[in-house]
Design an enzyme around this catalytic site. Structure first.
Site, mmCIF file in Angstrom:
data_model
loop_
_atom_site.group_PDB
_atom_site.id
_atom_site.type_symbol
_atom_site.label_atom_id
_atom_site.label_comp_id
_atom_site.label_asym_id
_atom_site.label_seq_id
_atom_site.Cartn_x
_atom_site.Cartn_y
_atom_site.Cartn_z
ATOM 1 N N ASP A 4 33.784 34.983 35.120
ATOM 2 C CA ASP A 4 33.097 35.966 35.949
ATOM 3 C C ASP A 4 33.874 37.273 35.874
ATOM 4 O O ASP A 4 35.102 37.266 35.954
ATOM 5 C CB ASP A 4 32.995 35.493 37.401
ATOM 6 C CG ASP A 4 32.069 36.392 38.198
ATOM 7 O OD1 ASP A 4 30.845 36.158 38.159
ATOM 8 O OD2 ASP A 4 32.556 37.351 38.825
ATOM 9 N N THR A 5 33.156 38.360 35.719
ATOM 10 C CA THR A 5 33.794 39.667 35.567
ATOM 11 C C THR A 5 33.449 40.573 36.738
ATOM 12 O O THR A 5 32.282 40.674 37.131
ATOM 13 C CB THR A 5 33.362 40.320 34.238
ATOM 14 O OG1 THR A 5 33.743 39.455 33.159
ATOM 15 C CG2 THR A 5 34.017 41.676 34.051
#
Length: 197
Positions: free
Chosen positions: A72-73
């Site tokens: 996840d960014t």
């Protein structure tokens, strides 16, 4: 007569991101895609880096498989997390905020294997050049940034927005591949068979 190495087990990529699929394919790792039904909202009191790690762990836990990888960014500017813009108008606001300044990109990475699990956060600093109003409007209107944290993609048209990067390019792209390779090795994934024909 030599023995042929067994094909390594397929990873389950708990992500719908085409960038992450592309990077795993480039590495030669066998994988299948199972996007999780996991929420992506930060929690009160979390730092953006903590959010990225927690969400990666939640995504990895949300799908079944012997080897599951999730990421996840989160883009951070002045302590504020920027997720995916809701529409082109919000995408323009994000780009104005990022124009001519540094921001940090945190990619949380989680790996679950038969013998355990591990997670980490990789962080890179990105500097945008000063953007013209027409560039902001045109990029937002292109729609490219709508499915990306921070509202831009560094590997597509958005590459022209970026002046410099400090840290791992692939962290900004959404999957810190060298860190993933190391985690796979640490958890006992048979990497030595990946590149054998």
């Amino acid at each position: 007569m030599g023995t042929v190495a067994a094909r390594p087990p397929a990873l389950v990529l708990a992500s719908g991101s085409p960038r992450r699929r592309e990077l795993l394919a480039r590495l030669g790792l066998p994988f299948e895609v199972r996007p999780p039904a996991a929420e992506e909202a930060p929690r009160p009191g979390e730092t953006p880096a903590q959010t990225a790690r927690r969400l990666a762990e939640a995504k990895a836990a949300a799908v079944m498989g012997d080897w599951v990888v999730a990421a996840d960014t989160v883009v951070e500017v002045e302590g504020r997390a920027l997720g995916k813009p809701r529409d082109a108008e919000e995408n323009e606001r994000f780009l104005r905020l990022l124009s001519g300044r540094d921001h940090r990109v945190h990619t949380g990475l989680a790996l679950v294997g038969p013998g355990g699990a591990a997670s980490l956060v990789s962080t890179a600093t990105v500097r945008f050049r000063q953007l013209a109003d027409w560039e902001i409007a045109a990029y937002a209107a292109s729609g490219e940034g709508l499915d990306k944290a921070g509202g831009y993609g560094i590997q597509e048209k958005g590459m022209v927005l970026v002046e410099a990067i400090e840290g791992d390019f692939f962290t900004v792209m959404g999957l810190p591949v060298a860190r993933l390779w190391t985690l796979l090795d640490e958890l006992g994934y048979p990497l030595e068979g990946v590149w054998r024909a």
